[in-house]
Motif scaffolding. Structure first.
Motif, short mmCIF file in Angstrom:
data_model
loop_
_atom_site.label_atom_id
_atom_site.label_comp_id
_atom_site.label_asym_id
_atom_site.label_seq_id
_atom_site.Cartn_x
_atom_site.Cartn_y
_atom_site.Cartn_z
N HIS A 145 0.81 -1.21 0.00
CA HIS A 145 0.00 0.00 0.00
C HIS A 145 0.85 1.28 0.00
CE1 HIS A 145 -3.32 -2.74 1.15
NE2 HIS A 145 -4.08 -1.83 0.59
N ARG A 146 2.11 1.16 0.41
CA ARG A 146 3.02 2.30 0.42
C ARG A 146 4.39 1.86 -0.06
NH1 ARG A 146 -1.19 4.38 1.33
NH2 ARG A 146 -1.72 6.11 2.75
N PRO A 147 5.17 2.78 -0.66
CA PRO A 147 6.53 2.43 -1.09
C PRO A 147 7.48 2.34 0.10
CG PRO A 147 6.08 4.75 -1.53
CD PRO A 147 4.79 4.15 -1.06
N ALA A 148 8.65 1.76 -0.13
CA ALA A 148 9.59 1.52 0.96
C ALA A 148 10.13 2.80 1.58
CB ALA A 148 10.75 0.66 0.46
N ASP A 149 10.11 3.91 0.85
CA ASP A 149 10.64 5.16 1.42
C ASP A 149 9.59 5.93 2.23
OD1 ASP A 149 9.03 6.03 -0.65
OD2 ASP A 149 10.54 7.34 -1.57
N TRP A 150 8.37 5.45 2.27
CA TRP A 150 7.30 6.19 2.94
C TRP A 150 7.49 6.31 4.45
CZ3 TRP A 150 3.10 4.13 6.03
CH2 TRP A 150 2.14 5.10 6.40
N PRO A 151 7.84 5.25 5.20
CA PRO A 151 8.02 5.43 6.65
C PRO A 151 9.09 6.46 6.99
CG PRO A 151 7.79 3.11 6.14
CD PRO A 151 7.95 3.82 4.83
N GLY A 152 10.19 6.51 6.19
CA GLY A 152 11.22 7.50 6.43
C GLY A 152 10.73 8.91 6.18
N LYS A 153 9.89 9.09 5.17
CA LYS A 153 9.33 10.42 4.89
C LYS A 153 8.39 10.87 6.01
CE LYS A 153 9.65 10.21 -0.16
NZ LYS A 153 8.90 10.17 -1.45
N VAL A 154 7.63 9.93 6.54
CA VAL A 154 6.75 10.24 7.68
C VAL A 154 7.58 10.68 8.87
CG1 VAL A 154 5.14 9.27 9.36
CG2 VAL A 154 4.89 8.71 6.93
N LEU A 155 8.68 9.97 9.13
CA LEU A 155 9.57 10.34 10.23
C LEU A 155 10.11 11.74 10.05
CD1 LEU A 155 11.24 9.40 12.76
CD2 LEU A 155 13.01 8.72 11.13
N ALA A 156 10.57 12.06 8.84
CA ALA A 156 11.16 13.37 8.56
C ALA A 156 10.14 14.49 8.68
CB ALA A 156 11.78 13.37 7.17
N ALA A 157 8.88 14.20 8.37
CA ALA A 157 7.83 15.23 8.47
C ALA A 157 7.58 15.63 9.91
CB ALA A 157 6.55 14.72 7.83
N GLY A 158 7.77 14.70 10.85
CA GLY A 158 7.70 15.04 12.26
C GLY A 158 6.31 15.22 12.83
N VAL A 159 5.28 14.84 12.09
CA VAL A 159 3.91 14.97 12.59
C VAL A 159 3.16 13.67 12.34
CG1 VAL A 159 3.76 17.48 12.28
CG2 VAL A 159 3.13 15.96 10.39
N ARG A 160 2.15 13.42 13.16
CA ARG A 160 1.37 12.21 13.01
C ARG A 160 0.70 12.17 11.63
NH1 ARG A 160 1.82 7.93 16.37
NH2 ARG A 160 -0.39 7.45 16.15
N ASP A 161 0.79 11.01 10.99
CA ASP A 161 0.15 10.78 9.70
C ASP A 161 -1.03 9.85 9.93
OD1 ASP A 161 -0.52 9.71 7.12
OD2 ASP A 161 1.43 10.33 6.38
N SER A 162 -2.20 10.26 9.47
CA SER A 162 -3.40 9.46 9.72
C SER A 162 -3.31 8.07 9.10
CB SER A 162 -4.64 10.19 9.19
OG SER A 162 -4.53 10.42 7.79
N ALA A 163 -2.39 7.89 8.14
CA ALA A 163 -2.24 6.59 7.50
C ALA A 163 -1.43 5.62 8.35
CB ALA A 163 -1.57 6.75 6.14
N VAL A 164 -0.75 6.13 9.39
CA VAL A 164 0.03 5.26 10.27
C VAL A 164 -0.90 4.72 11.34
CG1 VAL A 164 1.92 5.11 11.93
CG2 VAL A 164 2.19 6.49 9.86
#
Length: 288
Positions: free
Chosen positions: A226-245
């Protein structure tokens, strides 16, 4: 929360395990909810014949409702007279008094400077999940999550590597007032066993609230495509809760082991863990 017992008391280290299925977490709560801490303190009060005196436990990792522990560590300060009177039979008496879903395996005098929470240098958790289309073995249903999409473990491991190291894990933590979300993630790796169960090993100096279950939720989204392999790292870098997590269910999570330094380094480690910590260019707050 001292690193030494008060005069006239002795600090005791407890090694314990529990099935968290029927507990409302580790910590005592108002309203009479069943907790691991409450059960052990009640049993300790009974077997030491302490009447209305409760000897309070300090734990290495305060697990949430439904989370299990195989290698939990706690300490308690007992009056020297109580320890001298009861210590030889205390372990067996606790076994007879505690419910079957919690066990204390070892009781011993802690070395100087030992604090079950602040002296720890790492905690290691395991999260277990299966993508077997038939579901979970009924004998493992309280310890393994069923994910109803096929999982690519290699893709999950690729995504996990971007999360290693010291970061602000605000995107993967439930924020608590006055507590930092900066953590050092030392290990995050997944292996599929011969039985098809995927075990994620997660080790860090400490964890903030919901961190492990949120990380696993993100990796599952990568594993099922459902998400590419770089997505969790991008979420981390954004620094805010993502509703998809998604915060995955607690029953797949087990605290496996807590690591401590050599005895002569315990006090120094405890002082270090209490210090305010921050990433370069940010302000710190007390570690939790």
């Amino acid at each position: 929360m001292s690193d030494e017992a008060a005069p006239g008391y002795v600090r005791i280290r407890l090694d314990l395990s529990y099935d968290g299925s029927d507990f409302h977490g580790w910590a005592k709560q108002a309203g009479g909810k069943r907790t691991v801490q409450g059960e052990i303190e009640d049993a300790l009060r009974t077997v030491t014949r302490s009447g209305g005196t409760t000897y309070e436990l300090t734990v290495a990792g305060r697990t949430d409702a439904g989370v299990h522990a195989r290698g939990q560590v706690a300490h308690v300060d007992l009056p020297e007279a109580v320890w001298r009177e009861h210590h030889e039979k205390l372990l067996k008496r606790l076994a007879g008094r505690l419910p079957k879903d919690v066990r204390v395996w070892a009781l011993r005098e802690a070395p100087s400077g030992f604090n079950a929470r602040f002296s720890a240098v790492w905690r290691r958790y395991a999260y277990r999940v299966t993508d077997n289309p038939g579901g979970v073995d009924p004998l493992l249903r309280n310890h393994v999550l069923w994910h109803d999409w096929p999982l690519d473990v290699d893709a999950m491991n690729e995504a996990a590597r971007a999360l290693l190291g010291e970061h602000d894990f605000a995107a993967y933590c439930k924020k608590r007032e006055g507590a930092t979300t900066i953590r050092t993630l030392q290990q995050l790796s997944l292996v599929r066993g011969d039985d098809g169960i995927i075990t994620a090993t997660v080790r860090a100096d400490a964890f903030c609230h919901n961190m492990v279950r949120s990380l696993i939720g993100a990796l599952l989204f990568v594993g099922d495509g459902h998400r590419p392999a770089d997505w969790p790292g991008k979420v981390l870098a954004a620094g805010v809760r993502d509703s998809a997590v998604h915060v995955v269910r607690p029953h797949g999570l087990t605290l496996e082991q807590v690591g401590y330094p050599a005895d002569e380094l315990l006090a120094a480690r405890s002082r270090e863990a209490r210090n305010r910590r921050s990433l370069p260019g940010t302000s710190g707050c007390e570690t939790c």
